[in-house]
Scaffold this active site. Structure first.
Site, short mmCIF file in Angstrom:
data_model
loop_
_atom_site.label_atom_id
_atom_site.label_comp_id
_atom_site.label_asym_id
_atom_site.label_seq_id
_atom_site.Cartn_x
_atom_site.Cartn_y
_atom_site.Cartn_z
N GLY A 215 0.82 -1.20 -0.14
CA GLY A 215 -0.20 -0.10 0.25
C GLY A 215 0.77 1.41 -0.05
CB CYS A 216 3.82 2.06 1.98
SG CYS A 216 3.57 1.79 3.75
#
Length: 271
Positions: A215-216
């Site tokens: 996600g990052c």
């Protein structure tokens, strides 16, 4: 001229998530990456053993010092952890008005450890989401933001994307990328919505445990590619493709014994 991008997030010492993953992603995709540290963690591929907040005044000083000198073409916001930090970052965004802000509403680590205090969720919703040009929640995060159960179908995702968009500012063009990776399916559908058109981005799930920091890295990839391309749908599709390839090559790395990182430099190290 090469674009300058900024991540405001926490540090994961194992390098798979947080600012280190963001800087790797932004660099791999052709921008010069800057970073403001918003939190420290003691973390590896298996768990988070401690979190050390950064004083809000020092976060503000980092941001002010950077913006007074460096042109910033895009900002990615990740783990902030606490309410005072959220307000500090929101105030800074209002002050400097960067051309593009993508918010990854980081709440829980891959290990299941909380990265955002429960009492800080309201501040994230009230003061930070309206500052963002794009938000990238996964399905559990979307459920928390909307105070609802997690979507369990593509049809429900459509409704959630519409509701999430209403949480954003009505000025300019704002985008929601609702990530569908938690649905029980062999294929994943992410929804990209700007209040008018809903775009489905499909890809197959890859069988690997090494997805730490996905996600990052996705939000950072969107930040970098949007700074370069100035086209949200194209930047998002290319970012998803980059993450897909990074996951495909993740097992070439050997980092830790838990959920290992994705391979940000797969295209460079294979040459």
């Amino acid at each position: 001229m090469i674009k300058n991008t900024l991540t405001i997030a926490g540090v994961d010492p194992s390098g798979g998530a947080g600012t280190l993953a963001d800087v790797k992603t932004m660099s791999a995709l052709g921008t010069f990456a800057c970073a403001v540290i918003a939190a420290l963690t003691a973390q590896n591929t298996q768990n988070v053993t401690g979190i050390q907040p950064i004083p809000p005044d020092f976060i503000r000083l980092q941001i002010d010092t950077l913006f007074h000198d460096v042109r910033i073409d895009g900002v990615k916001i990740g783990m902030l952890g606490q309410t005072p930090v959220i307000h500090t970052v929101a105030d800074s965004l209002e002050k400097y008005q960067p051309p593009f802000v993508v918010l990854d509403p980081v709440m829980v680590a891959k290990s299941g450890d909380l990265l955002l205090e429960e009492k800080a969720v309201a501040s994230l919703i009230e003061v930070l989401i309206p500052q963002a040009h794009m938000i990238t929640p996964n399905l559990p995060e979307a459920g928390v933001i909307l105070k609802s159960s997690t979507p369990e179908s593509i049809k429900e995702m459509y409704h959630f994307a519409e509701k999430l968009h209403k949480r954003m500012a009505s000025s300019d063009e704002r985008w929601v990328l609702l990530k569908g990776g938690h649905l029980p399916s062999q294929d994943t559908v992410d929804l990209l919505f700007n209040g008018d058109k809903m775009i489905e981005i499909q890809h197959s799930k890859i069988q690997t445990k090494n997805t730490h920091g996905t996600g990052c890295s996705l939000s950072s990839a969107i930040c970098a590619l949007q700074a370069r391309l100035q086209n949200i749908p194209l930047a998002t599709q290319q970012a998803v493709d980059f993450i897909y390839q990074s996951i495909q090559h993740a097992d070439e790395l050997s980092v830790g014994h838990g959920h290992g990182p994705i391979h940000h430099f797969h295209a460079l190290w294979s040459q």
